[in-house]
Enzyme design. Structure first.
Site, PDB file in Angstrom:
ATOM      1  N   LYS A  41     -37.187 -15.334 -71.603  1.00 44.40           N
ATOM      2  CA  LYS A  41     -36.242 -15.161 -72.706  1.00 44.40           C
ATOM      3  C   LYS A  41     -35.822 -13.700 -72.925  1.00 44.40           C
ATOM      4  O   LYS A  41     -34.713 -13.426 -73.349  1.00 44.40           O
ATOM      5  CB  LYS A  41     -36.840 -15.723 -74.002  1.00 44.40           C
ATOM      6  CG  LYS A  41     -36.860 -17.247 -74.022  1.00 44.40           C
ATOM      7  CD  LYS A  41     -37.162 -17.764 -75.408  1.00 44.40           C
ATOM      8  CE  LYS A  41     -36.948 -19.271 -75.481  1.00 44.40           C
ATOM      9  NZ  LYS A  41     -38.031 -20.029 -74.789  1.00 44.40           N
ATOM     10  N   SER A  99     -41.413 -20.430 -65.865  1.00 45.35           N
ATOM     11  CA  SER A  99     -40.643 -19.770 -66.933  1.00 45.35           C
ATOM     12  C   SER A  99     -41.493 -18.940 -67.889  1.00 45.35           C
ATOM     13  O   SER A  99     -41.001 -17.973 -68.470  1.00 45.35           O
ATOM     14  CB  SER A  99     -39.843 -20.807 -67.720  1.00 45.35           C
ATOM     15  OG  SER A  99     -40.690 -21.832 -68.219  1.00 45.35           O
ATOM     16  N   GLU A 130     -31.866 -17.472 -84.640  1.00 48.28           N
ATOM     17  CA  GLU A 130     -32.643 -18.578 -85.195  1.00 48.28           C
ATOM     18  C   GLU A 130     -33.743 -18.898 -84.189  1.00 48.28           C
ATOM     19  O   GLU A 130     -33.608 -18.616 -82.998  1.00 48.28           O
ATOM     20  CB  GLU A 130     -31.761 -19.800 -85.442  1.00 48.28           C
ATOM     21  CG  GLU A 130     -31.688 -20.809 -84.323  1.00 48.28           C
ATOM     22  CD  GLU A 130     -30.874 -20.340 -83.119  1.00 48.28           C
ATOM     23  OE1 GLU A 130     -29.978 -19.504 -83.313  1.00 48.28           O
ATOM     24  OE2 GLU A 130     -31.152 -20.810 -82.009  1.00 48.28           O
TER      25      GLU A 130
HETATM   26  C1  LIG Z   1     -37.952 -21.354 -74.459  1.00 50.05           C
HETATM   27  C2  LIG Z   1     -38.662 -21.692 -73.222  1.00 50.05           C
HETATM   28  C3  LIG Z   1     -38.186 -22.681 -72.333  1.00 50.05           C
HETATM   29  C4  LIG Z   1     -36.973 -23.520 -72.615  1.00 50.05           C
HETATM   30  O1  LIG Z   1     -35.775 -22.837 -72.739  1.00 50.05           O
HETATM   31  P1  LIG Z   1     -34.650 -22.888 -71.616  1.00 50.05           P
HETATM   32  O2  LIG Z   1     -33.471 -22.284 -72.262  1.00 50.05           O
HETATM   33  O3  LIG Z   1     -34.444 -24.322 -71.253  1.00 50.05           O
HETATM   34  O4  LIG Z   1     -35.143 -22.104 -70.469  1.00 50.05           O
HETATM   35  C5  LIG Z   1     -38.876 -22.905 -71.146  1.00 50.05           C
HETATM   36  N1  LIG Z   1     -40.009 -22.223 -70.854  1.00 50.05           N
HETATM   37  C6  LIG Z   1     -40.498 -21.280 -71.676  1.00 50.05           C
HETATM   38  C7  LIG Z   1     -41.745 -20.572 -71.287  1.00 50.05           C
HETATM   39  C8  LIG Z   1     -39.861 -20.987 -72.886  1.00 50.05           C
HETATM   40  O5  LIG Z   1     -40.366 -20.050 -73.707  1.00 50.05           O
END
Ligand SMILES: *Cc1c(COP(=O)(O)O)cnc(C)c1O
Length: 393
Positions: free
Chosen positions: A88, A376, A110
Site C-alpha cells: 500500500k 502483498s 478512509e
Molecule cells: C489492503 C491489502 C490487500 C487488498 O488490497 P488490494 O487493493 O486488493 O491489493 C491485500 N493484501 C494486503 C497485505 C493488504 O494490506
C-alpha cells in the site's frame, strides 16, 4: 486493450459516477494527473523514495521448499518486505507527491482495517502534511493497534458514527469532507477503486511491482515472462501492480484469488465476481455484491483487506474479457496455505496474501512452469487471527 480509455472506462466498467459537488475536485485531478506523474522531476522524487524509504526493489525470491512441495517453480514477489509491511505504501507515496504538486495542504483518507490509514499517515508524516483518517467507530474498536499507529504517526483518526459505522460510512464522511474543502485537500484512495482517474492513478503507482518482476525474472529464469502470476484481490491494487506490464502478453496467465469467506453459498463471503452483478460502487461502474433491488451486500472475509463488496473496474473488465482467471478461496483454505508458507519458507504471509498462496492447492501446474505469487503483505498484523484459528474444524 486493458488500459483505461480517454473517458475513464475499461470496456463497460469504470467512469466517474459522482455527485455534482465533487466534480471540480475529480476534474482537477483528471486534467493534471498524467502531466504530473509522467514528468521527470516527479519520477525522480518517487523513485528515490521507493528505493531509500520503501526499500525497493522488493526481492523476487525462489521458494525452493514450496516449489518442491507443489512440484513447480514458485517465486514470491516480496511486497511484505516493504516499509510498513505491504504494497500500500507504493500508492500513498505516489499520491502524496502528486498532492504536493497540485498545491494541496492537507490529506484525507478512509480506512477499514486501518492498513491504508497507516500507509497514508506514514506518507503524511514523511511529507509534513496534516492527515485526517476517517474510520468507522466499530472498526476503531476492532483495529486498536492500527489506530494507535496512525495516532503515533501524527494523524487525526475521526470516527464515522453513521450507519453500520464501518468502511462505507467512513467513505461517506471522507467524501463530505472533500466536497467542503476542494481547494486545499487531496483524498488518497487506497486501491484501484473510485471514480476515474483514481483506478488508473493507483494502478500506475503500483505498476512498479511488475516492472521489477520483468527484470528479476529475466535474471533468474532467462525470460521476462512467467507462466502464471497469482494475486489476491480486495479492491485489486496489488494484483494490478503485479499484472500491469503483462496485460498485453497473453502467454502470461493471470490468476486472481477472491476471498470466499465461509464459502460461496454461506452468505458470509466476499467473492465478488462469483456472487456479484454490474452496478455502481464508490463512483465507478464495476461488479459488486448486491441484492435484487440493488442494495450493497455486507461482505465477509477473515482478512480485513479482502472484505470489500466490489472490485476495481479494471478487474471487472479482466473478468468479463476472461483475461484473468478468477478463483475463490475460503478462509480455511487461506489459513492452511498461510501456515504452510510459514513452516516451509519461514515467511509468515498476511492472511490476504495467503489467499493467493492457496491457489497452489486448487490448480495443477507443470513442473517447468514459472509461477509468481505476489506476496502483498506480511503476517505480523494477523498473528491473533492465526493463533485463534481452529485449523481442525
Ligand atoms: C489492503 C491489502 C490487500 C487488498 O488490497 P488490494 O487493493 O486488493 O491489493 C491485500 N493484501 C494486503 C497485505 C493488504 O494490506
Amino acid at each position: 486493450m486493458y488500459q483505461v480509455d480517454e473517458k475513464g472506462f475499461y470496456g463497460q466498467f469504470g467512469g466517474a459516477y459522482i455527485p455534482e459537488m465533487l466534480y471540480p475536485n475529480v476534474e482537477e485531478l483528471r486534467q493534471q494527473y498524467l502531466k504530473i506523474i509522467e514528468s521527470e522531476s516527479f519520477k525522480q522524487e518517487f523513485d528515490l523514495l521507493l528505493k531509500d524509504y520503501v526499500g525497493r526493489p522488493s526481492p523476487l525470491y525462489f521458494a525452493s521448499r514450496l516449489s518442491h512441495h507443489y512440484q513447480t517453480q514458485i517465486y514470491l514477489k516480496r511486497e511484505d518486505l516493504n516499509h510498513t509491511g505491504a504494497h500500500k505504501i507504493n500508492n500513498t507515496l505516489g499520491q502524496i507527491i502528486l498532492a504536493k504538486r497540485l498545491g494541496k495542504k492537507r490529506i484525507i483518507a478512509e480506512t477499514g482495517a486501518g492498513q491504508h490509514g497507516v500507509a497514508t499517515a506514514t506518507a503524511c508524516a514523511l511529507m509534513g502534511m496534516p492527515c485526517i483518517v476517517y474510520m468507522g467507530a466499530v472498526d476503531i474498536d476492532r483495529q486498536k493497534p492500527n489506530v494507535e499507529r496512525m495516532r503515533l504517526l501524527g494523524a487525526e483518526v475521526v470516527p464515522a458514527t453513521s450507519g453500520s459505522q464501518t468502511l462505507k460510512d467512513a467513505t461517506n464522511e471522507a467524501m463530505r469532507h472533500w466536497i467542503n474543502n476542494p481547494e486545499d485537500t487531496h483524498y488518497i484512495i487506497g486501491s484501484v477503486v473510485g471514480p476515474h482517474p483514481f483506478p488508473d492513478m493507483v494502478a500506475r503507482f503500483q505498476s512498479v511491482i511488475s516492472l521489477e518482476m520483468k527484470q528479476q525474472l529475466l535474471e533468474k529464469t532467462g525470460s521476462e515472462d512467467p507462466n502464471y502470476i497469482i494475486a489476491c484481490v480486495g479492491g485489486g491494487s496489488n494484483a494490478m501492480g503485479a499484472f500491469y506490464h503483462y496485460l498485453d502478453r497473453p502467454q502470461v496467465n493471470l490468476i486472481v484469488a477472491e476471498a470466499a469467506g465461509l464459502g460461496l453459498k454461506s452468505g458470509e463471503s466476499a467473492a465478488t465476481t462469483h456472487l456479484g452483478k454490474p452496478g455502481i460502487l464508490h463512483g465507478s461502474k464495476t461488479i459488486l455484491m448486491q441484492t435484487n433491488d440493488g442494495q450493497v451486500v455486507e461482505p465477509y472475509s477473515i482478512s480485513a483487506g479482502l472484505d470489500y463488496p466490489g472490485i476495481g473496474p479494471v478487474h471487472a473488465h479482466l473478468f468479463e474479457t476472461a483475461r484473468a482467471d478468477f478463483n475463490y478461496i475460503t478462509d480455511k483454505e487461506a489459513m492452511i496455505a498461510g501456515r504452510l508458507c510459514s513452516q516451509l519458507e519461514g515467511i509468515i504471509p498476511a492472511v490476504e496474501s495467503a489467499h493467493a498462496l492457496a491457489v497452489l492447492d486448487q490448480r495443477k501446474f507443470e513442473s517447468s512452469d514459472v509461477v509468481v505469487i505476489n506476496l502483498s503483505g506480511r503476517g505480523d498484523k494477523d498473528m491473533r487471527t492465526y493463533m485463534n484459528y481452529n485449523f481442525d474444524d
